[in-house]
Design a protein around this motif. Structure first.
Motif, short mmCIF file in Angstrom:
data_model
loop_
_atom_site.label_atom_id
_atom_site.label_comp_id
_atom_site.label_asym_id
_atom_site.label_seq_id
_atom_site.Cartn_x
_atom_site.Cartn_y
_atom_site.Cartn_z
N GLU A 125 -0.16 -12.20 -2.98
CA GLU A 125 -1.46 -11.54 -3.04
C GLU A 125 -2.58 -12.52 -3.35
OE1 GLU A 125 -4.21 -8.83 -2.53
OE2 GLU A 125 -2.10 -8.30 -2.31
N GLY A 126 -2.35 -13.44 -4.30
CA GLY A 126 -3.41 -14.36 -4.68
C GLY A 126 -4.53 -13.62 -5.44
N PRO A 127 -5.69 -14.22 -5.65
CA PRO A 127 -6.06 -15.55 -5.14
C PRO A 127 -5.54 -16.72 -5.97
CG PRO A 127 -7.89 -14.62 -6.38
CD PRO A 127 -6.81 -13.56 -6.34
N GLN A 128 -4.88 -16.44 -7.10
CA GLN A 128 -4.32 -17.52 -7.89
C GLN A 128 -3.08 -18.09 -7.20
OE1 GLN A 128 -4.55 -14.36 -8.97
NE2 GLN A 128 -6.24 -14.31 -10.44
N PHE A 129 -2.75 -19.35 -7.50
CA PHE A 129 -1.52 -19.93 -7.00
C PHE A 129 -0.35 -19.46 -7.87
CE2 PHE A 129 -4.71 -23.18 -5.63
CZ PHE A 129 -4.53 -23.02 -4.27
N SER A 130 0.87 -19.79 -7.46
CA SER A 130 2.08 -19.31 -8.13
C SER A 130 2.28 -19.94 -9.51
CB SER A 130 3.32 -19.66 -7.29
OG SER A 130 3.23 -19.19 -5.99
N SER A 131 2.95 -19.19 -10.37
CA SER A 131 3.47 -19.78 -11.59
C SER A 131 4.70 -20.62 -11.24
CB SER A 131 3.86 -18.70 -12.60
OG SER A 131 5.03 -18.01 -12.15
N LEU A 132 5.12 -21.48 -12.12
CA LEU A 132 6.31 -22.30 -11.88
C LEU A 132 7.54 -21.43 -11.68
CD1 LEU A 132 7.79 -25.01 -11.72
CD2 LEU A 132 7.88 -25.02 -14.23
N ALA A 133 7.68 -20.38 -12.49
CA ALA A 133 8.84 -19.49 -12.36
C ALA A 133 8.85 -18.79 -11.01
CB ALA A 133 8.83 -18.46 -13.50
N GLU A 134 7.68 -18.33 -10.56
CA GLU A 134 7.60 -17.69 -9.24
C GLU A 134 7.96 -18.67 -8.14
OE1 GLU A 134 4.07 -14.37 -9.93
OE2 GLU A 134 3.54 -16.47 -9.58
N SER A 135 7.40 -19.87 -8.23
CA SER A 135 7.65 -20.89 -7.22
C SER A 135 9.14 -21.20 -7.11
CB SER A 135 6.86 -22.16 -7.55
OG SER A 135 6.89 -23.08 -6.49
N ARG A 136 9.80 -21.34 -8.24
CA ARG A 136 11.25 -21.61 -8.24
C ARG A 136 12.03 -20.44 -7.66
NH1 ARG A 136 11.76 -24.32 -14.31
NH2 ARG A 136 11.33 -26.48 -13.67
N MET A 137 11.63 -19.22 -7.99
CA MET A 137 12.33 -18.05 -7.46
C MET A 137 12.20 -17.97 -5.95
SD MET A 137 11.80 -13.99 -8.30
CE MET A 137 10.18 -13.91 -7.53
N TYR A 138 10.97 -18.15 -5.45
CA TYR A 138 10.76 -18.07 -4.00
C TYR A 138 11.57 -19.14 -3.28
CZ TYR A 138 6.59 -15.37 -5.36
OH TYR A 138 5.73 -14.45 -5.90
N ARG A 139 11.71 -20.31 -3.86
CA ARG A 139 12.42 -21.42 -3.23
C ARG A 139 13.93 -21.32 -3.40
NH1 ARG A 139 13.22 -27.01 -2.27
NH2 ARG A 139 14.57 -27.95 -3.86
N SER A 199 4.25 -25.42 -6.81
CA SER A 199 4.41 -25.96 -8.17
C SER A 199 5.85 -26.28 -8.53
CB SER A 199 3.82 -24.98 -9.20
OG SER A 199 4.42 -23.71 -9.09
N TRP A 200 6.79 -26.11 -7.58
CA TRP A 200 8.21 -26.32 -7.89
C TRP A 200 8.59 -27.79 -7.95
CZ3 TRP A 200 11.23 -29.18 -4.60
CH2 TRP A 200 10.72 -29.41 -3.31
N HIS A 201 7.88 -28.66 -7.23
CA HIS A 201 8.31 -30.03 -7.02
C HIS A 201 8.18 -30.86 -8.32
CE1 HIS A 201 8.78 -33.98 -5.22
NE2 HIS A 201 9.03 -33.42 -4.04
N PRO A 202 9.23 -31.56 -8.73
CA PRO A 202 9.17 -32.31 -10.00
C PRO A 202 8.10 -33.39 -10.03
CG PRO A 202 11.14 -32.90 -8.74
CD PRO A 202 10.54 -31.69 -8.08
#
Length: 290
Positions: A162-176, A213-216
């Motif tokens: 949905e945005g407009p904010q970018f993902s949280s780290l937890a969301e990014s990891r889950m999606y990936r 935001s997932w990338h170390p």
């Protein structure tokens, strides 16, 4: 037999097209409200082009406020046969790096606050979006990108947030890691659904700007870096678009995948029970079957 008319929906950083002959910005009235902006019409290599900046010139619409129904209706109303969606996206895959393009073929829709159908009470319809993009049109985009010497990946799942904010780290990891998504963006849904309801062939080209935001080594989205990559991507996208008329040709045959017949058996409401007011709004989108 129709003539090919290519519609291009430009995402962040792509607000016009270079080299159009007889170009003009044209206002289009839609019963679904005002589109994001006027539409730029013209020709490339003899093929008619209609360009619509998704966020409007000057980037005035956020992802949630884009008038998706009016945009698709306006393209259909102008006789567009094939829609190329170009959008900036984050990547969940190491090998899909910033500067690369991905030809998307699947979506997971996490948007929550957008009108996602032309149909409803008074005229109910159910179309299939099992395969939401057109393979024929996607192949043309891949060929055009490769001819432009863009690193392009064929196939990928787009997570629409949905945005407009970018993902949280937890969301990014889950999606990936859990959902197996490849790219993330904010604008291809409900756009792809609406294109299918309007019987338009639709292809989605994701221009990678960052690793979410997932990338170390990239702990958060760096907007400055995104803008720099975005400008390079937009220039490449214009080159890709310029190659599409030669690949698609002047003559438009029926879509071999049935995108242009998606409403054939989709409308469920009995003719005598259909809302005249809604039918009037559907004149461009569903006129073929109504």
């Amino acid at each position: 037999m129709l003539e090919t008319k290519i519609g291009v929906i430009g995402g962040s950083g792509l607000y016009d097209i270079d080299g159009l002959q007889n170009s003009k910005w044209q206002a289009v009235d839609s019963p679904w409200g005002a589109p994001s902006d006027e539409l730029l019409t013209g020709t490339l290599d003899g093929v008619e082009i209609v360009f619509l900046p998704r966020h409007g010139r000057g980037h005035v619409h956020s992802p949630g406020s884009v008038p998706y129904r009016a945009n698709i209706d306006a393209l259909k109303r102008l006789g567009v046969t094939d829609v190329i969606s170009v959008s900036a996206c984050g990547s969940f895959q190491e090998h899909m790096a910033p500067g690369h393009f991905v030809i998307v073929d699947q979506f997971i829709d996490r948007t929550t606050a957008r009108e996602n159908s032309f149909f409803g009470t008074g005229c109910v319809a159910h179309v299939s979006v099992a395969h939401p993009t057109c393979p024929r049109l996607s192949q043309a985009c891949q060929d055009a990108a490769e001819a432009q010497e863009i690193t392009v990946h064929r196939g990928g799942t787009y997570l629409a947030m949905e945005g407009p904010q970018f993902s949280s780290l937890a969301e990014s990891r889950m999606y990936r890691e859990v959902w197996g998504c490849d790219v993330i963006g904010m604008t291809n849904m409900p756009e792809a659904r609406l294109a299918r309801e309007a019987e338009l062939c639709y292809a989605s080209v994701a221009m990678i700007t960052d690793y979410d935001s997932w990338h170390p080594d990239h702990g958060e989205v760096d907007v400055t870096a995104i803008i720099k990559t975005l400008m390079g991507n937009s220039a490449q996208a214009k080159g890709m678009i310029a190659r599409l008329p030669a690949l698609l040709g002047l003559e438009r045959y029926d879509c071999p995948h049935g995108c242009d017949k998606s409403l054939e058996f989709a409308i469920m409401t009995a003719p005598e029970m259909r809302s005249p007011a809604l039918l009037a709004k559907l004149d461009a989108v569903a006129g073929r079957v109504l």
